[in-house]
Every structure is written in structure tokens, then in C-alpha cells.
Design a protein around this motif. Structure first.
Motif, PDB file in Angstrom:
ATOM      1  N   SER A   5      51.662  45.251  35.760  1.00 56.06           N
ATOM      2  CA  SER A   5      50.683  46.210  35.253  1.00 56.06           C
ATOM      3  C   SER A   5      51.139  47.641  35.496  1.00 56.06           C
ATOM      4  O   SER A   5      50.985  48.513  34.636  1.00 56.06           O
ATOM      5  CB  SER A   5      49.320  46.013  35.921  1.00 56.06           C
ATOM      6  N   GLN A   8      53.920  48.412  33.066  1.00 59.61           N
ATOM      7  CA  GLN A   8      53.418  48.588  31.702  1.00 59.61           C
ATOM      8  C   GLN A   8      52.763  49.949  31.516  1.00 59.61           C
ATOM      9  O   GLN A   8      52.981  50.610  30.503  1.00 59.61           O
ATOM     10  CB  GLN A   8      52.443  47.464  31.341  1.00 59.61           C
ATOM     11  N   ARG A  34      45.473  47.732  26.738  1.00 57.09           N
ATOM     12  CA  ARG A  34      44.251  46.953  27.027  1.00 57.09           C
ATOM     13  C   ARG A  34      44.466  45.848  28.054  1.00 57.09           C
ATOM     14  O   ARG A  34      43.565  45.507  28.800  1.00 57.09           O
ATOM     15  CB  ARG A  34      43.615  46.428  25.764  1.00 57.09           C
ATOM     16  N   ASP A  35      45.680  45.285  28.100  1.00 56.04           N
ATOM     17  CA  ASP A  35      45.956  44.213  29.054  1.00 56.04           C
ATOM     18  C   ASP A  35      45.934  44.687  30.509  1.00 56.04           C
ATOM     19  O   ASP A  35      45.785  43.874  31.414  1.00 56.04           O
ATOM     20  CB  ASP A  35      47.323  43.581  28.775  1.00 56.04           C
TER      21      ASP A  35
END
Length: 192
Positions: A5, A8, A34-35
Motif C-alpha cells: 500500500s 502504491q 481506491r485499493d
């Protein structure tokens, strides 16, 4: 960067900034990440108010057991780390540099490691207004979510950004001036 995360969010921020020191706040599209929105946050650069959260993802709020929006970023840290955390926020805003840091989270069940990312944002052409961040457990303990994090302790800190890309080729890992030895790059020189 250890957590996917964190990577990203950094990669998206880096792509959006292009050749600039930082992207505009309006350049950040939540749908594009969004993930990882649950681990993401935006804080205001406001030293007297200890940098309040403008937005905080659901996973972050779940870590602390309450909504973080409007609460001060500095309040997450234990007394020993609070000044350094505030200094880190100021450095990101002042120098428009990205920072990744390790943190230890304390709960009633024990402690676990987290990774923190802080990134500068321009807001209507001005610095010192907003910062984008992400906070995620390096390895989540089985009891995560059942008990809340009470405080964070700041650990290691590393700057990320254009300065790394502009280093002399002889200093960049993997260059011909260095040789690989057990996963490390060794550079000749030093004492005669």
C-alpha cells in the motif's frame, strides 16, 4: 518501502508530480488509488494545531478505534516521538521531500510495526498547506482490529525523492564503480 500500500501510494504520487517537486492536491484522484484508500490520509500543515487530519482512511481509523478526521496528527505519537513527528511534517512541507518511516504501535495486547509515508502536496500553487500520507502494518498480528492502537513510537526515517535520482553515477547502487557483495554494493576507496 515494505508494504504494498505504501509503495502504491508513493508510485501514484511520483507519477502525478512528474518533473515538479510535488503534485497539486487536485491532481490526486482517489479512484486511482481506491485499493489503498483505507491506509491513506491527508493532513493540513498547521503547526499550532499539530497538523489535523483532513481525511483519514477506514483502516487507519480502525487501527485507532475512532474517526481521525479533525484530530491532530501529532496526538498519535507518544511523548518521546511527538516533537520528531512534528519536525518530520515540517521537513516534508518545507523541503518538498518525501519521507518513509518505521513506527511501533502500542496496544493493550502488545506492539507491532507500521510503515509511514508522508508526501508533500501543493494546494492552489502553495506549499505548506497539505500532505498526503499512508500508514500500514508491516505484518498484521492476528488480534489487529480487536484492540486499538494507543500510541505510536517513531523509528527509522528515510528521505525519498529527486536528490536520489540526481546522485553521481559512481554513488548509485549497481553502478560499475561498486561491486555486489552479499546483497550490498561495495565502493572502493576510504582510508589508505
Amino acid at each position: 518501502m515494505k508494504h504494498p500500500s505504501i509503495r502504491q501510494v508513493f508510485d501514484y504520487w511520483n507519477e502525478r508530480r512528474g518533473q515538479r517537486l510535488a503534485p497539486e492536491r487536485g491532481d490526486i484522484e482517489p479512484a486511482a488509488i481506491r485499493d489503498v484508500l483505507g491506509n491513506s490520509f491527508i493532513i493540513s500543515f498547521d503547526p499550532p494545531a499539530d497538523h489535523p487530519f483532513r481525511l483519514a482512511g477506514t483502516k487507519m481509523c480502525a487501527l485507532f478505534g475512532h474517526e481521525l478526521t479533525g484530530k491532530p496528527f501529532a496526538a498519535l505519537w507518544d511523548e518521546a516521538s511527538r516533537k520528531t513527528a512534528n519536525d518530520m511534517v515540517a521537513m516534508v512541507a518545507d523541503e518538498a521531500t518525501a519521507v518513509v518511516a518505521g513506527a511501533s504501535a502500542k496496544t493493550d495486547e502488545g506492539t507491532f510495526d507500521l510503515e509511514l509515508l508522508l508526501l508533500p502536496l501543493y494546494h492552489r500553487g502553495k506549499r505548506h498547506v497539505r500532505l498526503l500520507g499512508a500508514l500500514a502494518p508491516v505484518a498484521a498480528p492476528y488480534w489487529l482490529g480487536l484492540v486499538r492502537v494507543t500510541t505510536l513510537t517513531l523509528g527509522s526515517l528515510r528521505h525519498l525523492g529527486p536528490a536520489v535520482e540526481m546522485m553521481a553515477p559512481s554513488l548509485v547502487a549497481g553502478s560499475e564503480a561498486g561491486r555486489s557483495r552479499r546483497g550490498l554494493t561495495v565502493y572502493d576507496g576510504g582510508r589508505n
